[in-house]
Motif scaffolding. Structure first.
Motif, PDB file in Angstrom:
ATOM      1  N   THR A  15       1.029   3.467   1.911  1.00  0.00           N
ATOM      2  CA  THR A  15       1.240   4.220   0.669  1.00  0.00           C
ATOM      3  C   THR A  15      -0.085   4.728   0.122  1.00  0.00           C
ATOM      4  O   THR A  15      -0.192   5.880  -0.332  1.00  0.00           O
ATOM      5  N   LEU A  16      -1.099   3.885   0.163  1.00  0.00           N
ATOM      6  CA  LEU A  16      -2.418   4.298  -0.324  1.00  0.00           C
ATOM      7  C   LEU A  16      -2.943   5.490   0.468  1.00  0.00           C
ATOM      8  O   LEU A  16      -3.413   6.482  -0.113  1.00  0.00           O
ATOM      9  N   LEU A  17      -2.857   5.427   1.787  1.00  0.00           N
ATOM     10  CA  LEU A  17      -3.358   6.519   2.625  1.00  0.00           C
ATOM     11  C   LEU A  17      -2.587   7.810   2.387  1.00  0.00           C
ATOM     12  O   LEU A  17      -3.177   8.893   2.315  1.00  0.00           O
ATOM     13  N   ARG A  18      -1.276   7.710   2.271  1.00  0.00           N
ATOM     14  CA  ARG A  18      -0.467   8.920   2.068  1.00  0.00           C
ATOM     15  C   ARG A  18      -0.811   9.610   0.750  1.00  0.00           C
ATOM     16  O   ARG A  18      -0.891  10.846   0.684  1.00  0.00           O
ATOM     17  N   THR A  19      -1.010   8.824  -0.297  1.00  0.00           N
ATOM     18  CA  THR A  19      -1.314   9.445  -1.593  1.00  0.00           C
ATOM     19  C   THR A  19      -2.734  10.003  -1.613  1.00  0.00           C
ATOM     20  O   THR A  19      -2.978  11.050  -2.224  1.00  0.00           O
ATOM     21  N   LEU A  20      -3.662   9.329  -0.973  1.00  0.00           N
ATOM     22  CA  LEU A  20      -5.028   9.863  -0.891  1.00  0.00           C
ATOM     23  C   LEU A  20      -5.029  11.211  -0.178  1.00  0.00           C
ATOM     24  O   LEU A  20      -5.730  12.153  -0.585  1.00  0.00           O
TER      25      LEU A  20
ATOM     26  N   LEU B  15      -5.876   6.585 -11.890  1.00  0.00           N
ATOM     27  CA  LEU B  15      -5.480   7.882 -11.351  1.00  0.00           C
ATOM     28  C   LEU B  15      -3.980   7.982 -11.072  1.00  0.00           C
ATOM     29  O   LEU B  15      -3.462   9.087 -10.936  1.00  0.00           O
ATOM     30  N   ARG B  16      -3.283   6.855 -10.938  1.00  0.00           N
ATOM     31  CA  ARG B  16      -1.828   6.815 -10.811  1.00  0.00           C
ATOM     32  C   ARG B  16      -1.323   7.706  -9.671  1.00  0.00           C
ATOM     33  O   ARG B  16      -0.379   8.492  -9.821  1.00  0.00           O
ATOM     34  N   LEU B  17      -1.922   7.570  -8.513  1.00  0.00           N
ATOM     35  CA  LEU B  17      -1.540   8.423  -7.383  1.00  0.00           C
ATOM     36  C   LEU B  17      -0.102   8.193  -6.943  1.00  0.00           C
ATOM     37  O   LEU B  17       0.582   9.140  -6.527  1.00  0.00           O
TER      38      LEU B  17
ATOM     39  N   ASN C  10      -5.050   2.488  -7.319  1.00  0.00           N
ATOM     40  CA  ASN C  10      -4.266   1.313  -6.925  1.00  0.00           C
ATOM     41  C   ASN C  10      -2.854   1.704  -6.518  1.00  0.00           C
ATOM     42  O   ASN C  10      -1.876   1.011  -6.789  1.00  0.00           O
ATOM     43  N   ALA C  11      -2.758   2.852  -5.828  1.00  0.00           N
ATOM     44  CA  ALA C  11      -1.449   3.342  -5.384  1.00  0.00           C
ATOM     45  C   ALA C  11      -0.776   2.368  -4.426  1.00  0.00           C
ATOM     46  O   ALA C  11       0.455   2.363  -4.310  1.00  0.00           O
ATOM     47  N   GLY C  12      -1.555   1.545  -3.755  1.00  0.00           N
ATOM     48  CA  GLY C  12      -0.979   0.562  -2.844  1.00  0.00           C
ATOM     49  C   GLY C  12      -0.110  -0.460  -3.540  1.00  0.00           C
ATOM     50  O   GLY C  12       0.706  -1.140  -2.892  1.00  0.00           O
TER      51      GLY C  12
END
Length: 336
Positions: A188-193, A56-58, A32-34
């Motif tokens: 943000t979600l894509l960058r952390t993935l 996972l706290r990305l 849920n990094a987004g």
């Protein structure tokens, strides 16, 4: 490979039901990094998913990387600035190309508003949409080159702190019976993935909604016809994980698309004619088939600009998409 795409969870919570339908036994990894700063606000999410969760706290891991790896932090800032400049140029070219599409489209109309199938401008419309695709592809190529340049300047694989996080995340994912991706800020979600090289094994069931559903696709398309500045053209933002193929995910479609404007919807469907533009509204739950195809009943945009439902004898059937067609539950779900 079992994958379920859901509608937004803010008003109609269906994630728990979807998880139970998969018969999952064991811990569930959540991404849920987004949610960014609210990434650790997970009490409601835990309740919906049954409590056996491993977050996972990305997003917070990415902040740890920036704080401890100065070289990566500098490269990340450089990438942000260069990406912003690239997006600005892409949006300029895209708007000019889309203006041409709409101008040609208007010429295909008779005085009574009906489309003239024999009008020579139809070929011009196809060609003008091809120009838009060319701009999309140009942006995709430039973005790929930008990623390569930044990676060369500060190789991620050479970072000890990133390597440590990647190792721990791989272990957590390896112990999980399912993975859930929530909504929030898709960038943000894509960058952390990407930063942590997240891989979702085919054998592990995945449930995703909103930004999470978009991130599973091959090509993430941003869209909003009702933004604060009025209409903005849909734009190809970045590549996704590619677990879901042949799909452009459109969360909050009723709220973000002018579905009553069939000309505009027709252009969008024709622009991405190699993929299904799938509407993911409140209450939607689509489990992909074993071969990764959309299930019967999935709601998509047709090249005629209408909303269609997969499954009729001719492959789809038009459905009434007047606003207010879905029942909405009271209360707020675990994020959009």
């Amino acid at each position: 490979m079992r994958t379920v795409l859901l509608g937004p969870q803010r008003f109609m919570t269906t994630a728990g039901t979807a998880l139970r339908s998969l018969g999952v036994e064991g811990p569930v990894a959540t991404i849920n990094a987004g949610w960014e700063e609210r990434e650790d606000v997970v009490d409601e999410l835990d309740t919906v998913l049954g409590g056996d969760t491993r977050h996972l706290r990305l997003y917070h891991r990415s902040l740890d990387v920036i704080a401890k790896d100065a070289e990566f932090g500098s490269a990340a800032l450089a990438f942000r600035d260069r990406h912003d400049a690239l997006l600005a140029m892409y949006r300029l070219r895209l708007q000019n190309a889309m203006d041409g599409v709409y101008a040609v489209q208007r010429r295909t109309r008779e005085g009574d508003g009906r489309a003239r199938d024999d009008h020579p401008a139809h070929a011009a419309l196809d060609d003008s949409i091809a120009v838009v695709r060319h701009v999309d592809n140009w942006y995709g190529t430039e973005l790929k080159n930008l990623y390569a340049e930044i990676d060369a300047a500060a190789p991620i694989d050479g970072s000890g702190v990133i390597g440590w996080h990647r190792g721990e995340l791989a272990e957590l994912l390896g112990q999980s019976a399912a993975v859930v991706l929530t909504g929030g800020h898709v960038g943000t979600l894509l960058r952390t993935l990407r930063l942590f090289a997240i891989q979702l094994p085919d054998e592990v069931p995945v449930i995703a909604w909103s930004a999470g559903a978009m991130a599973l696709t091959e090509r993430v398309v941003l869209f909003h016809d009702h933004g604060p500045e009025g209409n903005t053209e849909a734009e190809v933002f970045d590549r996704g994980l590619g677990r879901v193929t042949g799909v452009v995910a459109l969360p909050h479609a009723r709220r973000r698309l002018r579905l009553d404007d069939r000309d505009r919807c027709a252009v969008m469907a024709r622009r991405f004619t190699d993929q299904h533009c799938v509407l993911l509204d409140d209450g939607t739950a689509l489990e992909l088939t074993e071969d990764g195809s959309l299930p019967l009943g999935a709601r998509i945009l047709g090249i005629d600009g209408a909303v269609h439902e997969l499954g009729a004898a001719n492959g789809s059937k038009a459905v009434n998409d007047a606003p207010g067609g879905h029942q909405v539950m009271d209360g707020r779900g675990p994020g959009s």
